[in-house]
Write a protein that holds these residues in place. Structure first.
Motif, PDB file in Angstrom:
ATOM      1  N   LYS A  85      24.664  -0.014  17.241  1.00 56.29           N
ATOM      2  CA  LYS A  85      23.473   0.797  17.171  1.00 56.29           C
ATOM      3  C   LYS A  85      22.613   0.084  16.206  1.00 56.29           C
ATOM      4  O   LYS A  85      23.126  -0.359  15.297  1.00 56.29           O
ATOM      5  N   PRO A  86      21.342   0.123  16.646  1.00 59.08           N
ATOM      6  CA  PRO A  86      20.411  -0.587  15.173  1.00 59.08           C
ATOM      7  C   PRO A  86      20.420   0.408  14.155  1.00 59.08           C
ATOM      8  O   PRO A  86      20.311   1.486  14.155  1.00 59.08           O
ATOM      9  N   PRO A  87      20.105  -0.264  13.045  1.00 59.89           N
ATOM     10  CA  PRO A  87      19.920   0.463  11.850  1.00 59.89           C
ATOM     11  C   PRO A  87      18.836   1.392  11.850  1.00 59.89           C
ATOM     12  O   PRO A  87      17.681   1.180  12.363  1.00 59.89           O
ATOM     13  N   THR A  88      18.812   2.534  11.333  1.00 58.23           N
ATOM     14  CA  THR A  88      17.969   3.659  11.270  1.00 58.23           C
ATOM     15  C   THR A  88      17.317   3.677   9.677  1.00 58.23           C
ATOM     16  O   THR A  88      17.922   3.126   8.834  1.00 58.23           O
ATOM     17  N   ILE A  89      16.266   4.501   9.786  1.00 55.05           N
ATOM     18  CA  ILE A  89      15.554   4.964   8.322  1.00 55.05           C
ATOM     19  C   ILE A  89      16.520   5.464   7.494  1.00 55.05           C
ATOM     20  O   ILE A  89      16.611   5.326   6.346  1.00 55.05           O
ATOM     21  N   HIS A  90      17.700   6.042   7.894  1.00 58.67           N
ATOM     22  CA  HIS A  90      18.791   6.866   7.118  1.00 58.67           C
ATOM     23  C   HIS A  90      19.599   5.701   6.540  1.00 58.67           C
ATOM     24  O   HIS A  90      19.873   5.757   5.304  1.00 58.67           O
ATOM     25  N   GLY A  92      19.305   3.630  -2.028  1.00 58.35           N
ATOM     26  CA  GLY A  92      19.608   4.705  -3.052  1.00 58.35           C
ATOM     27  C   GLY A  92      18.405   5.595  -3.283  1.00 58.35           C
ATOM     28  O   GLY A  92      18.296   6.209  -4.312  1.00 58.35           O
ATOM     29  N   VAL A  93      17.684   5.856  -2.206  1.00 63.55           N
ATOM     30  CA  VAL A  93      16.423   6.711  -2.306  1.00 63.55           C
ATOM     31  C   VAL A  93      16.116   7.699  -1.093  1.00 63.55           C
ATOM     32  O   VAL A  93      17.147   7.718  -0.240  1.00 63.55           O
ATOM     33  N   SER A  94      15.623   8.470  -1.017  1.00 66.45           N
ATOM     34  CA  SER A  94      15.426   9.539   0.038  1.00 66.45           C
ATOM     35  C   SER A  94      14.820   8.961   1.225  1.00 66.45           C
ATOM     36  O   SER A  94      13.965   7.987   1.187  1.00 66.45           O
ATOM     37  N   ARG A  95      14.802   9.700   2.317  1.00 61.89           N
ATOM     38  CA  ARG A  95      14.337   9.275   3.513  1.00 61.89           C
ATOM     39  C   ARG A  95      13.031   9.486   3.375  1.00 61.89           C
ATOM     40  O   ARG A  95      12.075   8.708   4.043  1.00 61.89           O
ATOM     41  N   VAL A 141      11.393   6.420   1.953  1.00 64.03           N
ATOM     42  CA  VAL A 141      11.376   5.024   2.768  1.00 64.03           C
ATOM     43  C   VAL A 141      10.188   5.377   3.816  1.00 64.03           C
ATOM     44  O   VAL A 141       9.332   4.655   4.053  1.00 64.03           O
ATOM     45  N   SER A 142      10.126   6.664   4.394  1.00 63.25           N
ATOM     46  CA  SER A 142       8.887   6.912   5.209  1.00 63.25           C
ATOM     47  C   SER A 142       7.733   6.470   4.565  1.00 63.25           C
ATOM     48  O   SER A 142       6.685   5.984   5.125  1.00 63.25           O
ATOM     49  N   ARG A 143       7.346   6.953   3.279  1.00 65.34           N
ATOM     50  CA  ARG A 143       6.016   6.620   2.560  1.00 65.34           C
ATOM     51  C   ARG A 143       6.000   5.133   2.423  1.00 65.34           C
ATOM     52  O   ARG A 143       4.662   4.568   2.634  1.00 65.34           O
ATOM     53  N   VAL A 144       6.951   4.473   2.165  1.00 66.90           N
ATOM     54  CA  VAL A 144       6.762   2.742   2.210  1.00 66.90           C
ATOM     55  C   VAL A 144       6.225   2.177   3.436  1.00 66.90           C
ATOM     56  O   VAL A 144       5.741   1.463   3.488  1.00 66.90           O
ATOM     57  N   VAL A 200       4.561   5.701  -4.193  1.00 69.18           N
ATOM     58  CA  VAL A 200       5.956   5.160  -4.071  1.00 69.18           C
ATOM     59  C   VAL A 200       5.726   4.359  -5.588  1.00 69.18           C
ATOM     60  O   VAL A 200       5.007   3.341  -5.611  1.00 69.18           O
ATOM     61  N   SER A 201       6.866   4.537  -6.389  1.00 64.13           N
ATOM     62  CA  SER A 201       7.029   3.594  -7.544  1.00 64.13           C
ATOM     63  C   SER A 201       7.119   2.075  -6.950  1.00 64.13           C
ATOM     64  O   SER A 201       7.866   1.878  -6.271  1.00 64.13           O
TER      65      SER A 201
END
Length: 343
Positions: free
Chosen positions: A11-16, A23-26, A29-32, A39-40
């Protein structure tokens, strides 16, 4: 590359997966993925690296349901389909806009609407939200596409200043009038005095502005414009050939022709050669655009270079700014005279 496996099927990679790798929260990633706000720099770099490592690709459909955007832009050419394949300028502009949008990971949809029915269908499609904005190419006076899209609230940038538009529409244009002035001054400097012109369509900004530049410089030089030396074309090679035949019939003593596009100038060269006129010895010929048609012509064409790369980049920049909420803007870019064998 990180991939989940279910029942032997990859399966293709997910946001998780991206969040775990970085090493960050979901949520980070969504904000990026939605512009990088709050985002720092360190988190941005970690997410970017994780995206490359995992091979994650944004699900545009899912994101569009959340943002209300299509994440795509339309390139709308209001000319018959055959003109797209004949005129090299359209392809150069399309390629430049595609590359400029690729830097933002935004695909470009080519739309061609050469008839009133096609324009109505395309306008409905765009107004329904299938693209976030439109790059409008080759608009004609009396064409309501720009006004209708503006009225529908669709972000829009025209290539060339739209004629007769009461609405404030963004546009990016080369300085057509100044380029024409430079070329006619060049022909005068060569001692040419019976200078004809083959105009572009006079319901387009380029056609109007290039003719105005021609008239202004002749007036400055104290030369009355002989209307038998002014013939209109439609930017096609065939129209340039037909225009040259009319000019030779009505003003056989002409000694130069300023042509409002390189493609039409190729047609002018064909007609002059068929009539036994040598270029530039008998008649100097000058074009406009510095398209591939200029260098492939025989002899190669002296022409006015339009900065196509800058035009396409500016059209994309202005459109994305407008999609982001900024007001309409106008950008006019300088042209450059390029001398070759035909003058």
């Amino acid at each position: 590359m990180t991939m989940s496996t279910t029942g032997g099927r990859r399966k293709p990679p997910t946001i998780h997966d991206v969040a775990r790798e970085a090493g960050v929260s979901r949520g980070t990633v969504s904000r990026v993925l939605n512009g990088g706000h709050y985002v720092s720099p360190a988190a941005q770099q970690a997410v970017d690296a994780a995206i490359r490592k995992t091979g994650y690709v944004v699900n545009r459909h899912a994101r569009s349901l959340i943002t209300g955007r299509s994440d795509s832009v339309g390139f709308l050419l209001t000319e018959p389909q055959e003109r797209f394949f004949e005129d090299p300028n359209f392809n150069v502009l399309l390629r430049g806009c595609t590359q400029a949008l690729a830097a933002h990971d935004i695909p470009l949809l080519l739309m061609i609407a050469g008839t009133p029915d096609e324009r109505r269908r395309i306008t409905r499609y765009i107004s329904a939200g299938h693209v976030d904005g439109v790059l409008l190419v080759s608009s004609h006076s009396g064409d309501q596409v720009a006004a209708e899209l503006h009225e529908a609230g669709v972000p829009l940038v025209a290539c060339g200043k739209p004629i007769g538009q009461s609405a404030k529409v963004s546009y990016v244009a080369a300085d057509d009038r100044d380029g024409a002035r430079d070329m006619v001054r060049h022909l005068l400097s060569l001692g040419r005095r019976r200078i004809a012109t083959v105009t572009g369509p006079l319901d387009t900004p380029g056609g109007v502005e290039r003719l105005a530049g021609y008239r202004e410089v002749l007036a400055e030089a104290g030369i009355d414009v002989d209307e038998s030396l002014v013939v209109s074309g439609d930017y096609s090679r065939a129209s340039g050939e037909a225009a040259a035949e009319r000019l030779l019939a009505g003003a056989p003593d002409l000694d130069a022709v300023f042509v409002a596009s390189d493609l039409m100038a190729q047609g002018v060269l064909t007609a002059l050669q068929r009539a036994g006129r040598s270029v530039p010895q008998d008649i100097a010929v000058a074009g406009f655009d510095d398209s591939p048609a200029a260098t492939s012509a025989n002899p190669s064409l002296t022409t006015i270079r339009q900065p196509w790369d800058r035009i396409s980049a500016e059209m994309v920049r202005v459109l994305l700014a407008q999609i982001g909420g900024e007001d309409p803007a106008a950008v006019i870019l300088p042209t450059e005279l390029v001398q070759r064998e035909s003058t």
